[in-house]
Design an enzyme around this catalytic site. Structure first.
Site, mmCIF file in Angstrom:
data_model
loop_
_atom_site.group_PDB
_atom_site.id
_atom_site.type_symbol
_atom_site.label_atom_id
_atom_site.label_comp_id
_atom_site.label_asym_id
_atom_site.label_seq_id
_atom_site.Cartn_x
_atom_site.Cartn_y
_atom_site.Cartn_z
ATOM 1 N N CYS A 143 -0.890 12.224 -71.512
ATOM 2 C CA CYS A 143 0.402 12.341 -72.200
ATOM 3 C C CYS A 143 0.547 13.703 -72.879
ATOM 4 C CB CYS A 143 0.587 11.219 -73.228
ATOM 5 S SG CYS A 143 0.804 9.577 -72.500
ATOM 6 N N ARG A 144 -0.053 13.849 -74.049
ATOM 7 C CA ARG A 144 0.191 15.043 -74.869
ATOM 8 C C ARG A 144 -0.399 16.319 -74.299
ATOM 9 N NH1 ARG A 144 -2.219 12.661 -80.229
ATOM 10 N NH2 ARG A 144 -3.596 11.783 -78.633
ATOM 11 N N SER A 145 -1.671 16.306 -73.930
ATOM 12 C CA SER A 145 -2.284 17.572 -73.493
ATOM 13 C C SER A 145 -1.741 18.080 -72.157
ATOM 14 C CB SER A 145 -3.809 17.486 -73.505
ATOM 15 O OG SER A 145 -4.296 16.483 -72.669
ATOM 16 N N ASP A 197 0.596 10.250 -80.538
ATOM 17 C CA ASP A 197 0.354 9.729 -79.195
ATOM 18 C C ASP A 197 1.472 8.750 -78.819
ATOM 19 O OD1 ASP A 197 -0.626 8.759 -76.801
ATOM 20 O OD2 ASP A 197 -2.636 8.356 -77.581
#
Length: 165
Positions: free
Chosen positions: A14-16, A127
């Site tokens: 997701c984020r990275s 997240d």
């Protein structure tokens, strides 16, 4: 010299990978692709080899980004290959620090939210995995802000110094 940036989140789905894709797009748009090596990785092994979460890919696509890197797990060897290792939250930072073998390694670790310019009330990049569409939208918004802030910092820090006359 090429600047090497590694973005880290829990599962690298997701984020990275979103940070990797957004930062890559910013670099490409400025004609700086040859000046950067950008990657992302996970704290844990759960999603190794997977594409980013479908919801994140769809959200990114709506904003003009392509998130297509494959998840991999962060290792202490990454400290040799990257100049900056950027975690999305405090848990990420703790896990990253646990793999640092030297003070020099520790100096490479940063928190993504440190580069936010327009969202001072966010101490981390949350997240969105267990959330809904608006949570993914918020992550994209925060990462766009933080990636622009990071690029500005890197370009300012690495501008050639004027020659003395």
């Amino acid at each position: 010299m090429k600047q090497r940036i590694l973005f880290i989140c829990l599962g690298n789905i997701c984020r990275s990978p979103a940070a990797e894709g957004i930062f890559q797009q910013l670099v490409d748009d400025r004609g700086l692709s040859d000046d950067f090596h950008i990657d992302s990785a996970a704290i844990g092994p759960w999603h190794i080899g997977d594409l980013p979460d479908k919801r994140m890919r769809e959200c990114g696509k709506r904003h003009g980004y392509l998130f297509n890197s494959r998840a991999r797990q962060f290792s202490s060897d990454d400290f040799r290959h990257f100049d900056l290792i950027i975690g999305m939250d405090q848990d990420n930072l703790r896990a990253i620090r646990s793999k640092a073998k030297s003070e020099e390694d520790g100096k490479k670790i940063r928190l993504m939210a440190d580069f936010l310019r327009h969202h001072p009330h966010h101490a981390t990049i949350p997240d969105p995995y267990y959330g809904v569409d608006k949570d993914f939208e918020l992550v994209i918004e925060l990462l766009e802000d933080a990636c622009m802030g990071l690029l500005d910092v890197l370009l300012h820090l690495h501008k050639p110094k004027p020659q003395e006359e």
